[in-house]
Design a protein around this motif. Structure first.
Motif, PDB file in Angstrom:
ATOM      1  N   MET A   1       0.903  -1.344  -0.087  1.00 57.68           N
ATOM      2  CA  MET A   1       0.213  -0.119  -0.037  1.00 57.68           C
ATOM      3  C   MET A   1       1.126   1.059   0.279  1.00 57.68           C
ATOM      4  N   SER A   2       0.303   2.132  -0.570  1.00 57.75           N
ATOM      5  CA  SER A   2       1.591   3.567  -1.280  1.00 57.75           C
ATOM      6  C   SER A   2       1.241   3.999  -0.127  1.00 57.75           C
ATOM      7  N   THR A   3       1.801   5.529   0.357  1.00 57.30           N
ATOM      8  CA  THR A   3       1.612   6.624   1.780  1.00 57.30           C
ATOM      9  C   THR A   3       0.476   7.126   0.995  1.00 57.30           C
ATOM     10  N   TYR A   4       0.643   7.103   0.376  1.00 58.26           N
ATOM     11  CA  TYR A   4      -1.234   7.980   0.074  1.00 58.26           C
ATOM     12  C   TYR A   4      -2.376   7.432  -0.149  1.00 58.26           C
ATOM     13  N   ASP A   5      -1.888   6.006  -0.047  1.00 54.05           N
ATOM     14  CA  ASP A   5      -3.487   4.790   0.435  1.00 54.05           C
ATOM     15  C   ASP A   5      -3.587   4.535   1.340  1.00 54.05           C
ATOM     16  N   ALA A   6      -2.627   5.288   2.045  1.00 54.84           N
ATOM     17  CA  ALA A   6      -3.185   5.202   3.989  1.00 54.84           C
ATOM     18  C   ALA A   6      -4.107   5.374   4.315  1.00 54.84           C
ATOM     19  N   PRO A   7      -4.638   5.127   5.440  1.00 51.09           N
ATOM     20  CA  PRO A   7      -6.377   5.663   6.235  1.00 51.09           C
ATOM     21  C   PRO A   7      -6.192   7.115   5.745  1.00 51.09           C
ATOM     22  N   SER A   8      -7.858   7.624   5.669  1.00 50.01           N
ATOM     23  CA  SER A   8      -8.020   8.727   5.708  1.00 50.01           C
ATOM     24  C   SER A   8      -7.521   9.670   7.071  1.00 50.01           C
ATOM     25  N   VAL A   9      -7.602  11.003   7.167  1.00 48.39           N
ATOM     26  CA  VAL A   9      -7.520  11.777   7.957  1.00 48.39           C
ATOM     27  C   VAL A   9      -8.666  12.334   8.365  1.00 48.39           C
ATOM     28  N   HIS A  75      -4.744  21.627  14.257  1.00 47.74           N
ATOM     29  CA  HIS A  75      -4.262  20.732  15.180  1.00 47.74           C
ATOM     30  C   HIS A  75      -4.859  18.885  15.077  1.00 47.74           C
ATOM     31  N   LEU A  76      -4.079  18.317  15.164  1.00 50.06           N
ATOM     32  CA  LEU A  76      -4.063  16.849  14.284  1.00 50.06           C
ATOM     33  C   LEU A  76      -4.355  16.283  16.089  1.00 50.06           C
ATOM     34  N   ASP A  77      -5.732  15.224  15.711  1.00 51.67           N
ATOM     35  CA  ASP A  77      -6.204  14.551  16.958  1.00 51.67           C
ATOM     36  C   ASP A  77      -5.097  13.546  17.626  1.00 51.67           C
ATOM     37  N   ASP A  78      -3.005  13.509  17.188  1.00 50.33           N
ATOM     38  CA  ASP A  78      -3.183  12.477  17.925  1.00 50.33           C
ATOM     39  C   ASP A  78      -1.711  12.165  16.647  1.00 50.33           C
ATOM     40  N   HIS A  79      -0.427  11.874  17.092  1.00 57.80           N
ATOM     41  CA  HIS A  79       1.251  11.129  16.658  1.00 57.80           C
ATOM     42  C   HIS A  79       0.726  10.848  15.036  1.00 57.80           C
ATOM     43  N   ALA A  80       0.278   9.520  15.505  1.00 60.32           N
ATOM     44  CA  ALA A  80      -0.391   9.101  13.915  1.00 60.32           C
ATOM     45  C   ALA A  80      -1.240   9.532  12.537  1.00 60.32           C
ATOM     46  N   THR A  81      -1.583  10.723  13.271  1.00 60.26           N
ATOM     47  CA  THR A  81      -2.052  10.947  12.303  1.00 60.26           C
ATOM     48  C   THR A  81      -1.301  12.683  11.296  1.00 60.26           C
ATOM     49  N   PHE A  82      -0.091  13.281  12.758  1.00 62.41           N
ATOM     50  CA  PHE A  82       0.805  13.854  12.045  1.00 62.41           C
ATOM     51  C   PHE A  82       1.672  12.993  11.278  1.00 62.41           C
TER      52      PHE A  82
END
Length: 344
Positions: A1-9, A75-82
């Motif tokens: 899975m490419s970076t862009y195909d990662a789960p939606s933010v 503001h992002l919810d968590d470090h994973a989203t960041f």
């Protein structure tokens, strides 16, 4: 899975703060504190902040010549989203710079990254806002922030497809709806993008059929949401009493049903104070197109024929001044789909 195909933010990003560059500190202090009714803090001779809630900073004003919004903080919810957004931007070959400890301190965050945005509007992301122990001192009873962010930003563009593509690529922004409007004979289409439950965090206005820009600033207006109808009415009254310009009188929008008015800031762009916009239900919402910006009200104030002619001259000059874009992040919409003008 490419970076862009990662789960939606989508839903994990919220408009958190804005950075304004100005040399008119005394006027801005009166405007923000005495007219709009926000909490004010001086940091030093070249920096001041406004608060809306317990976060240390919602508006950072720094000394400089731009007289404009120069950066938007998300503001992002968590470090994973960041990390996911950082990876997306880097994967497209766009430079990412870590803000210094001092820059983070003045913005009231623990850490931030910045990268280029459309129209030269720098985008900044962060995860941990600093909460102030100092009680709010302001004329308003409160402002609505929370999960939907602190309001929205409206931008005019001669390249709306690229701008929508940018925010779809970076934040998985969704099209909420559109408005078709004619102002002084000029036909506009305004696209409203959301990144969470707020009806829109971004509005993109463009002249239909012509690659021109009617506004000289990066941001046409910004919006904050009053906690109560009394707060809106009293701030409207204070703007008049203190002699600040009014761009549009009180009215109600066709799409998000928000009651609002638009004041002219000391830097020239507009400041919308709104109340009670609808909240999006993702399970039922479908984009649509509305005719006209307002159900009622929002009457232009203080506009002369000279002002209108000056705006048209500005638009003509914009043809020779290419709009800044970030092509690497602007050519694809959600899930890597190439954007077409017919979809906008």
């Amino acid at each position: 899975m490419s970076t862009y195909d990662a789960p939606s933010v989508f839903g994990a990003a919220h408009l958190g703060y804005l950075v304004i560059e100005t040399s008119r500190f005394a006027d801005w202090r009166r405007f923000g504190t005495d007219a709009i009714g926000m909490h004010h803090d001086d940091l030093d001779a070249g920096l001041m902040r406004f608060r809306l809630d317990d976060q240390e900073c919602r508006f950072l004003l720094r000394c400089g010549p731009a007289e404009d919004v120069v950066a938007t903080g998300w503001h992002l919810d968590d470090h994973a989203t960041f990390e996911r957004i950082e990876a997306r931007v880097r994967a497209h070959g766009v430079p990412v710079v870590e803000g210094s400890a001092e820059e983070a301190r003045t913005r009231g965050v623990e850490r931030l990254l910045r990268f280029p945005g459309p129209k030269g509007l720098t985008q900044e992301i962060y995860t941990m806002p600093v909460v102030s122990p100092e009680p709010l001192r302001m004329l308003a009873s409160g402002w609505i922030t929370g999960d939907s962010g602190m309001g929205h930003v409206a931008i005019t563009s001669a390249r709306p497809a690229l701008m929508r593509g940018y925010f779809s690529t970076v934040f998985d922004a969704r099209l909420t709806d559109c408005i078709d409007e004619t102002i002084s004979g000029v036909k506009l289409r305004i696209r409203f993008l959301r990144v969470n439950e707020r009806h829109h965090s971004l509005a993109i206005a463009a002249v239909r059929g012509l690659p021109i820009d009617l506004v000289h600033t990066r941001v046409q207006h910004l919006n904050i949401q009053a906690a109560g109808l009394d707060d809106l009415a009293r701030s409207y009254e204070r703007v008049h009493e203190l002699g600040f310009g009014m761009a549009l009188s009180v009215g109600q929008h066709t799409n998000n049903k928000e009651l609002s008015y638009y004041a002219r800031t000391p830097s020239g762009f507009e400041w919308e104070v709104g109340w009670n916009p609808l909240v999006i239900d993702e399970s039922t919402w479908e984009p649509s197109t509305h005719q006209g910006i307002s159900v009622w009200g929002h009457t232009p104030a203080g506009r002369t024929i000279v002002d209108k002619l000056a705006q048209f001259r500005l638009a003509a000059r914009s043809l020779a001044r290419p709009e800044k874009t970030v092509p690497a992040l602007s050519g694809a919409g959600k899930r890597g789909k190439v954007m077409k003008s017919s979809e906008l």
